[in-house]
Scaffold this active site. Structure first.
Site, PDB file in Angstrom:
ATOM      1  N   SER A 106       0.855  -1.196   0.000  1.00  0.00           N
ATOM      2  CA  SER A 106       0.000   0.000   0.000  1.00  0.00           C
ATOM      3  C   SER A 106       0.888   1.242   0.000  1.00  0.00           C
ATOM      4  O   SER A 106       2.002   1.205   0.555  1.00  0.00           O
ATOM      5  CB  SER A 106      -0.883   0.020   1.250  1.00  0.00           C
ATOM      6  N   TYR A 164      -1.463  -0.869  10.191  1.00  0.00           N
ATOM      7  CA  TYR A 164      -1.565  -1.170   8.748  1.00  0.00           C
ATOM      8  C   TYR A 164      -0.285  -0.738   8.021  1.00  0.00           C
ATOM      9  O   TYR A 164       0.269  -1.484   7.205  1.00  0.00           O
ATOM     10  CB  TYR A 164      -2.790  -0.440   8.202  1.00  0.00           C
ATOM     11  N   LYS A 211       2.409  -3.071   5.980  1.00  0.00           N
ATOM     12  CA  LYS A 211       2.689  -2.902   4.551  1.00  0.00           C
ATOM     13  C   LYS A 211       4.151  -2.536   4.310  1.00  0.00           C
ATOM     14  O   LYS A 211       4.746  -2.954   3.313  1.00  0.00           O
ATOM     15  CB  LYS A 211       1.748  -1.847   3.955  1.00  0.00           C
TER      16      LYS A 211
HETATM   17  P1  NAP Z   1     -11.483  -6.061   0.569  1.00  0.00           P
HETATM   18  O1  NAP Z   1     -12.397  -5.619  -0.515  1.00  0.00           O
HETATM   19  O2  NAP Z   1     -11.819  -5.767   1.986  1.00  0.00           O
HETATM   20  O3  NAP Z   1     -11.240  -7.651   0.400  1.00  0.00           O
HETATM   21  C1  NAP Z   1     -10.378  -8.310   1.281  1.00  0.00           C
HETATM   22  C2  NAP Z   1     -10.176  -9.729   0.816  1.00  0.00           C
HETATM   23  O4  NAP Z   1      -9.249 -10.362   1.720  1.00  0.00           O
HETATM   24  C3  NAP Z   1     -11.441 -10.565   0.850  1.00  0.00           C
HETATM   25  O5  NAP Z   1     -11.368 -11.507  -0.171  1.00  0.00           O
HETATM   26  C4  NAP Z   1     -11.363 -11.259   2.211  1.00  0.00           C
HETATM   27  O6  NAP Z   1     -12.082 -12.482   2.280  1.00  0.00           O
HETATM   28  C5  NAP Z   1      -9.872 -11.512   2.289  1.00  0.00           C
HETATM   29  N1  NAP Z   1      -9.392 -11.687   3.653  1.00  0.00           N
HETATM   30  C6  NAP Z   1      -9.433 -10.802   4.675  1.00  0.00           C
HETATM   31  N2  NAP Z   1      -8.895 -11.335   5.773  1.00  0.00           N
HETATM   32  C7  NAP Z   1      -8.486 -12.581   5.452  1.00  0.00           C
HETATM   33  C8  NAP Z   1      -7.888 -13.637   6.154  1.00  0.00           C
HETATM   34  N3  NAP Z   1      -7.553 -13.529   7.435  1.00  0.00           N
HETATM   35  N4  NAP Z   1      -7.623 -14.792   5.489  1.00  0.00           N
HETATM   36  C9  NAP Z   1      -7.959 -14.943   4.194  1.00  0.00           C
HETATM   37  N5  NAP Z   1      -8.531 -13.969   3.464  1.00  0.00           N
HETATM   38  C10 NAP Z   1      -8.796 -12.811   4.085  1.00  0.00           C
HETATM   39  O7  NAP Z   1     -10.016  -5.473   0.376  1.00  0.00           O
HETATM   40  P2  NAP Z   1      -9.340  -4.767  -0.908  1.00  0.00           P
HETATM   41  O8  NAP Z   1      -9.621  -3.321  -0.834  1.00  0.00           O
HETATM   42  O9  NAP Z   1      -9.643  -5.527  -2.138  1.00  0.00           O
HETATM   43  O10 NAP Z   1      -7.799  -4.946  -0.518  1.00  0.00           O
HETATM   44  C11 NAP Z   1      -7.016  -6.015  -1.021  1.00  0.00           C
HETATM   45  C12 NAP Z   1      -5.561  -5.755  -0.657  1.00  0.00           C
HETATM   46  O11 NAP Z   1      -5.147  -4.508  -1.204  1.00  0.00           O
HETATM   47  C13 NAP Z   1      -5.313  -5.652   0.851  1.00  0.00           C
HETATM   48  O12 NAP Z   1      -4.070  -6.231   1.175  1.00  0.00           O
HETATM   49  C14 NAP Z   1      -5.268  -4.163   1.088  1.00  0.00           C
HETATM   50  O13 NAP Z   1      -4.511  -3.832   2.227  1.00  0.00           O
HETATM   51  C15 NAP Z   1      -4.609  -3.695  -0.203  1.00  0.00           C
HETATM   52  N6  NAP Z   1      -4.865  -2.287  -0.498  1.00  0.00           N
HETATM   53  C16 NAP Z   1      -6.139  -1.849  -0.702  1.00  0.00           C
HETATM   54  C17 NAP Z   1      -6.354  -0.508  -0.983  1.00  0.00           C
HETATM   55  C18 NAP Z   1      -7.721   0.050  -1.232  1.00  0.00           C
HETATM   56  O14 NAP Z   1      -7.836   1.280  -1.335  1.00  0.00           O
HETATM   57  N7  NAP Z   1      -8.764  -0.738  -1.353  1.00  0.00           N
HETATM   58  C19 NAP Z   1      -5.266   0.367  -1.032  1.00  0.00           C
HETATM   59  C20 NAP Z   1      -3.985  -0.121  -0.806  1.00  0.00           C
HETATM   60  C21 NAP Z   1      -3.803  -1.462  -0.551  1.00  0.00           C
HETATM   61  P3  NAP Z   1     -13.700 -12.496   2.606  1.00  0.00           P
HETATM   62  O15 NAP Z   1     -14.374 -12.015   1.345  1.00  0.00           O
HETATM   63  O16 NAP Z   1     -14.002 -13.906   2.877  1.00  0.00           O
HETATM   64  O17 NAP Z   1     -13.916 -11.583   3.755  1.00  0.00           O
END
Ligand code: NAP
Length: 258
Positions: A153, A166, A170
């Site tokens: 991130s 967080y 990261k």
């Molecule tokens: P999201 O929509 O909240 O989805 C999270 C995913 O991770 C879901 O598939 C969830 O499964 C799974 N998950 C969460 N905890 C878990 C665990 N303990 N074991 C296995 N699976 C788990 O998140 P996102 O926004 O797509 O983010 C994905 C990645 O990108 C993350 O690492 C996040 O930190 C990073 N990121 C996101 C953003 C952003 O703005 N969205 C920015 C920078 C980085 P379930 O569906 O079963 O809950």
């Protein structure tokens, strides 16, 4: 001498390849799974609890003519991830592309942050990546090829008030990425990280409107990114054009961190 044949586009670069994507049920992970499936990869996803979302991703991938499977598994659990990785290797014959994407937030100023929230974010976001990478390390080395892509991130690069846990997870993931890249470079395995900025997903949907506006002010492109815009960079890193690229952190953030 340029070989013209090599310049012809391979439309399905991942045919006969298998990608394991943690957190593939929703958001960025779902977009990654479907992008790689569209390019011919068989996909296995791990998810935490949203069975319906996981099933929908699997169904959408299968509709593209590839094999797909979902495993419910907490990435923070070393033994459970070992079992899941074993099952995926048995079912698909190996893993060519590992995308450590599963992640959570538990935001609070440090003074108000319970120890459990610090520990859990580190366990899922950082130890989760360690778990899957460690379980698949030997098979990557044996195969003399592989791509590991960690979803970090911009917060790991810049810090963010209220996200010390967080940001630490990261930033740790970035150090992990560079170390694994150095360990495995001579074995034909690359390891890179992507640092997304603010991407439309369930994770950012919960942000209050005022916080959203403030964040938009810090993004030169003045919009949130789409999960597919991260997935495209994952596909690049997993593909043949990124063969000489390892230990890098690529920001996908509309210019937020430059
Ligand atoms: P999201 O929509 O909240 O989805 C999270 C995913 O991770 C879901 O598939 C969830 O499964 C799974 N998950 C969460 N905890 C878990 C665990 N303990 N074991 C296995 N699976 C788990 O998140 P996102 O926004 O797509 O983010 C994905 C990645 O990108 C993350 O690492 C996040 O930190 C990073 N990121 C996101 C953003 C952003 O703005 N969205 C920015 C920078 C980085 P379930 O569906 O079963 O809950």
């Amino acid at each position: 001498m340029v070989n013209i044949e090599n310049l012809k586009e391979n439309q399905m670069p991942f045919q006969q390849k298998t990608a394991l994507i943690t957190g593939g049920s929703r958001g960025i992970g779902r977009a990654v799974a479907l992008k790689l499936a569209a390019l011919g990869a068989n996909v296995a996803i791990l998810y935490a609890g949203d069975e319906a979302a996981a099933a929908a991703t699997v169904e959408a991938a299968r509709a593209m003519g590839v094999q797909a499977a979902a495993h419910r598994c907490d990435v923070a659990d070393h033994a459970a991830t070992g079992e899941a990785a074993k099952q995926v290797v048995e079912q698909f014959g190996g893993v060519d592309i590992l995308v450590n994407n599963a992640g959570i937030t538990r935001d609070n100023l440090l003074l108000a942050m319970p120890e459990a929230d610090f520990d859990r974010v580190l366990a899922v976001n950082l130890k989760g990546a360690y778990n899957l990478t460690a379980h698949l390390y030997r098979q990557f080395v044996r195969r003399r090829s592989g791509r590991i892509i960690n979803i970090a991130s911009v917060v790991g690069l810049m810090g963010n008030p209220g996200q010390a846990n967080y940001a630490a997870s990261k930033a740790g993931l970035i150090g992990f990425t560079k170390s694994i890249a150095r360990e495995l470079a001579s074995r034909g395995v690359t390891c890179n990280a992507i640092a997304p900025g603010f991407i439309e997903s369930d994770m950012t949907d919960v942000l209050p409107e005022a916080k959203r506006e403030q964040l938009l002010g810090g993004i030169p492109m003045a919009r949130l990114g789409a999960p597919e815009e991260v997935a495209g960079v994952v596909a690049f890193l997993a593909g043949p054009d990124a063969a000489y690229l390892t230990g890098q952190v690529i920001s996908v953030d509309g210019g937020m961190c430059m």
